[in-house]
Design a protein around this motif. Sequence first.
Motif, PDB file in Angstrom:
ATOM      1  N   UNK A 155       7.694  23.739 -50.291  1.00  0.00           N
ATOM      2  CA  UNK A 155       6.884  24.440 -49.295  1.00  0.00           C
ATOM      3  C   UNK A 155       7.181  23.897 -47.899  1.00  0.00           C
ATOM      4  N   UNK A 156       7.235  22.547 -47.799  1.00  0.00           N
ATOM      5  CA  UNK A 156       7.506  21.939 -46.491  1.00  0.00           C
ATOM      6  C   UNK A 156       8.875  22.361 -45.974  1.00  0.00           C
ATOM      7  N   UNK A 157       9.849  22.391 -46.893  1.00  0.00           N
ATOM      8  CA  UNK A 157      11.199  22.769 -46.490  1.00  0.00           C
ATOM      9  C   UNK A 157      11.213  24.202 -45.954  1.00  0.00           C
ATOM     10  N   UNK A 158      10.511  25.079 -46.677  1.00  0.00           N
ATOM     11  CA  UNK A 158      10.487  26.470 -46.225  1.00  0.00           C
ATOM     12  C   UNK A 158       9.740  26.600 -44.899  1.00  0.00           C
ATOM     13  N   UNK A 159       8.710  25.784 -44.716  1.00  0.00           N
ATOM     14  CA  UNK A 159       8.001  25.826 -43.432  1.00  0.00           C
ATOM     15  C   UNK A 159       8.941  25.407 -42.302  1.00  0.00           C
ATOM     16  N   UNK A 160       9.751  24.379 -42.572  1.00  0.00           N
ATOM     17  CA  UNK A 160      10.717  23.951 -41.549  1.00  0.00           C
ATOM     18  C   UNK A 160      11.733  25.057 -41.290  1.00  0.00           C
ATOM     19  N   UNK A 161      12.196  25.730 -42.363  1.00  0.00           N
ATOM     20  CA  UNK A 161      13.114  26.846 -42.179  1.00  0.00           C
ATOM     21  C   UNK A 161      12.478  27.930 -41.326  1.00  0.00           C
ATOM     22  N   UNK A 162      11.200  28.192 -41.611  1.00  0.00           N
ATOM     23  CA  UNK A 162      10.477  29.196 -40.836  1.00  0.00           C
ATOM     24  C   UNK A 162      10.383  28.802 -39.375  1.00  0.00           C
ATOM     25  N   UNK A 163      10.121  27.523 -39.149  1.00  0.00           N
ATOM     26  CA  UNK A 163      10.028  27.007 -37.783  1.00  0.00           C
ATOM     27  C   UNK A 163      11.365  27.172 -37.069  1.00  0.00           C
ATOM     28  N   UNK A 164      12.438  26.858 -37.792  1.00  0.00           N
ATOM     29  CA  UNK A 164      13.774  26.960 -37.213  1.00  0.00           C
ATOM     30  C   UNK A 164      14.096  28.416 -36.857  1.00  0.00           C
ATOM     31  N   UNK A 165      13.780  29.329 -37.774  1.00  0.00           N
ATOM     32  CA  UNK A 165      14.005  30.745 -37.493  1.00  0.00           C
ATOM     33  C   UNK A 165      13.126  31.189 -36.323  1.00  0.00           C
ATOM     34  N   UNK A 166      11.906  30.665 -36.306  1.00  0.00           N
ATOM     35  CA  UNK A 166      10.965  31.009 -35.241  1.00  0.00           C
ATOM     36  C   UNK A 166      11.480  30.611 -33.867  1.00  0.00           C
ATOM     37  N   UNK A 167      12.025  29.399 -33.731  1.00  0.00           N
ATOM     38  CA  UNK A 167      12.480  29.001 -32.391  1.00  0.00           C
ATOM     39  C   UNK A 167      13.706  29.807 -31.970  1.00  0.00           C
ATOM     40  N   UNK A 168      14.551  30.175 -32.950  1.00  0.00           N
ATOM     41  CA  UNK A 168      15.683  31.057 -32.606  1.00  0.00           C
ATOM     42  C   UNK A 168      15.164  32.374 -32.043  1.00  0.00           C
TER      43      UNK A 168
ATOM     44  N   UNK B 178       3.400  39.195 -29.529  1.00  0.00           N
ATOM     45  CA  UNK B 178       2.959  38.183 -28.584  1.00  0.00           C
ATOM     46  C   UNK B 178       2.286  38.773 -27.361  1.00  0.00           C
ATOM     47  N   UNK B 179       2.644  40.000 -27.001  1.00  0.00           N
ATOM     48  CA  UNK B 179       2.142  40.578 -25.767  1.00  0.00           C
ATOM     49  C   UNK B 179       3.288  40.659 -24.785  1.00  0.00           C
ATOM     50  N   UNK B 180       3.600  41.880 -24.364  1.00  0.00           N
ATOM     51  CA  UNK B 180       4.781  42.099 -23.532  1.00  0.00           C
ATOM     52  C   UNK B 180       4.661  41.354 -22.211  1.00  0.00           C
ATOM     53  N   UNK B 181       5.695  40.601 -21.850  1.00  0.00           N
ATOM     54  CA  UNK B 181       5.712  39.910 -20.562  1.00  0.00           C
ATOM     55  C   UNK B 181       5.163  38.500 -20.608  1.00  0.00           C
ATOM     56  N   UNK B 182       4.680  38.072 -21.777  1.00  0.00           N
ATOM     57  CA  UNK B 182       4.053  36.764 -21.858  1.00  0.00           C
ATOM     58  C   UNK B 182       4.952  35.782 -22.605  1.00  0.00           C
ATOM     59  N   UNK B 183       5.353  34.695 -21.920  1.00  0.00           N
ATOM     60  CA  UNK B 183       6.190  33.678 -22.552  1.00  0.00           C
ATOM     61  C   UNK B 183       5.410  32.969 -23.658  1.00  0.00           C
TER      62      UNK B 183
ATOM     63  N   UNK C 264       6.288  32.735 -27.604  1.00  0.00           N
ATOM     64  CA  UNK C 264       6.415  31.492 -28.362  1.00  0.00           C
ATOM     65  C   UNK C 264       5.611  31.567 -29.660  1.00  0.00           C
ATOM     66  N   UNK C 265       4.316  31.878 -29.521  1.00  0.00           N
ATOM     67  CA  UNK C 265       3.487  31.902 -30.731  1.00  0.00           C
ATOM     68  C   UNK C 265       3.875  33.070 -31.639  1.00  0.00           C
ATOM     69  N   UNK C 266       4.227  34.205 -31.027  1.00  0.00           N
ATOM     70  CA  UNK C 266       4.674  35.353 -31.828  1.00  0.00           C
ATOM     71  C   UNK C 266       5.918  35.006 -32.630  1.00  0.00           C
ATOM     72  N   UNK C 267       6.864  34.300 -31.987  1.00  0.00           N
ATOM     73  CA  UNK C 267       8.114  33.963 -32.668  1.00  0.00           C
ATOM     74  C   UNK C 267       7.853  33.020 -33.835  1.00  0.00           C
ATOM     75  N   UNK C 268       7.012  32.003 -33.600  1.00  0.00           N
ATOM     76  CA  UNK C 268       6.729  31.067 -34.692  1.00  0.00           C
ATOM     77  C   UNK C 268       6.034  31.791 -35.838  1.00  0.00           C
TER      78      UNK C 268
END
Lengths: 340, 304
Positions: free
Chosen positions: B4-17, B233-238, B242-246
């Motif tokens: 589970x932890x590994x997949x969460x890290x994978x998700x995090x990695x995909x999220x930051x991309x 995330x809401x158009x125009x909002x950094x 960020x939170x939308x991507x994660x």
Amino acid sequence: MSEDAITHTGPNTPSASRALMLLALALCLVALPFLVQALGQPALVPLATRVLIYAIAAASLNLALGFGGMVSFGHAAFFGVGGYVVGILYRNYVDDSLFLGLIPGTSQLLITLPAAILVGGLLALLIGALSLRTSGVQFIMITLAFAQMLFFLFVSLKAYGGDDGMTIRRRNELFGLNTRDDITFYFICLAIAALVFLALWRIVGSRFGMVLAGIHQNERRMAAIGIAPYRYKLAAFVISGMGTGLAGALMANYLRFVSPDMLHWTKSGELMIMVILGGVGTLLGPLFGAAALVILETVLTSWTEHWQLILGPILLLVVLFTQGGLNGLFSRLGLGRSER
Amino acid sequence: MTLVLEQLLNGLQFGVMLFLLAAGLTLIFGIMGVINLAHGSLYMVGAYAAAFAAAQTGSVIIAIIAGLAAAAIVGMAMELFVLRRLYARDHLDQVLATFALILIFNQSVTLLFGRQPLFVSVPPALNGSIELLPGLTYPIYRLIIIAVGLAVALGLYLLINRTRIGMLVRAGATHREMVRALGVDIRLLYTAVFGLGALLAGLAGLMAGPILAVQVGMGEQILIMTFVVVVIGGVGSIRGAFFGALLVGLVDTVLRAFLPGLLRQVMTGSEADALGAGLASMGIYMLMAVVLLVRPKGLFPANV
């Protein structure tokens, strides 16, 4: 854009040259199979059929997108589901089984087409009712989301071929005509396309169409004069979905094949591009757009493997230097004479 | 548990991309009001340029510089020659024009590099795994991606909230006309923002190289997910990006990893796999639909 839409498509403005142009167009379309036969190019008949089917889909999308201002990026959903209606009904007909244990299969065009229209309309009712709570980019994306959900649903349905799709061994039957014959099928599609364009022309010129154009221009003002925009927009969206479902059913018959490809977001994009290329919010624009895109694609593919490198700049030039797509270009060249 | 932890890290990695792409896209949309379908092409340009430079020179540093520079230059050229003419136009014209750009980019890359995907190896120094927790080893390279993504997020936060340029960007996102009226050279700002967005897309592309195959069409696959992120995330909002991507990265990865397994307990294997994969792919779209139905402007709307 939408102001033009009223002035030049309303039934109250029949200009003589426009009527002549329409007549010429109709004659060309009727004469086309015989002409290409005489020229020894019978392969052009299926191409023209494909143009007509895409024109039906693009014109239906245009009702929502051009006349109603609802930029749907999910019309592939209706197109694909229309195709799957034909595919699934044919499968049940061949197996002599009941769909969901209730509905018997059929291969009669007179039943499959209305079924596709009905399913397309119901789906549009569902998607539209939810999506129309948003607007702008959010509307674009939520319609895309629903279409993608259906895409992945059909990819995962192994019973209906999943990723590979399903073949339809024979085209649907109609009055004992030989629908296998390319020219017969062309005329079936031409007749249906004519009916669809006629219906859209009536709709756009009706009171309903006027209200829709008004909502497109200024929703708040229409609300202020006592019209509930939501219901009108939803109705237009449903009609649009019905027409696109019909086109999908014809496409499944044409290809004798349905696959999730018909539901993919690139299909929505393609339909949208036909509309924009032809002229948003114009009645015949989608026909020109569909013809331009399908023919360009076919010609360029036969010409070079790198056809996209030619199509891309052409599209770019059309956007940058023609206002209002091909339809606008034609009328400024003096072919339509009813705009501006 | 470690799975589970590994997949969460994978998700995090995909999220930051996804965040790297979404940040640029949301800025471009928020400030210039342009729907840029060709943003994925910049990602592809970054990936190809870095892969090519790495294959030619073998130097990681040069590959990174090449990827970033190519994406930024192509992005700014795109803004100067095409998009600048479309700011005042309808969204639909922008869609058609940027779709045409996708065709041009894809075919140019095919002409230059062929149809075969390029495979890029992980830089030797970063090749290997470390043990984060007892029993949980994780590739260093993916950890670096997460670190770079989080660093960029922090940098963007500081840039947007603490600098003069950031002030103009924020002002541009909410009151475009007013910024122009106050005498800011908006055209320069536009090109700069576009270049920044392209740079981030190129960064995502060059980092994706060793994980995914570098191929034509890689941009479009991720583009749709990026749009999902931007809208959630809401158009125009950094911050929203960020939170939308994660959120999207985690939901997508976790569903893909665990849904087929869960379904297999109630169905036969192959059907469960097919249905599970389908439902997992639908997951983020369902998420987006639900978010939009509850909050039609996204989670962190910029223009309140």
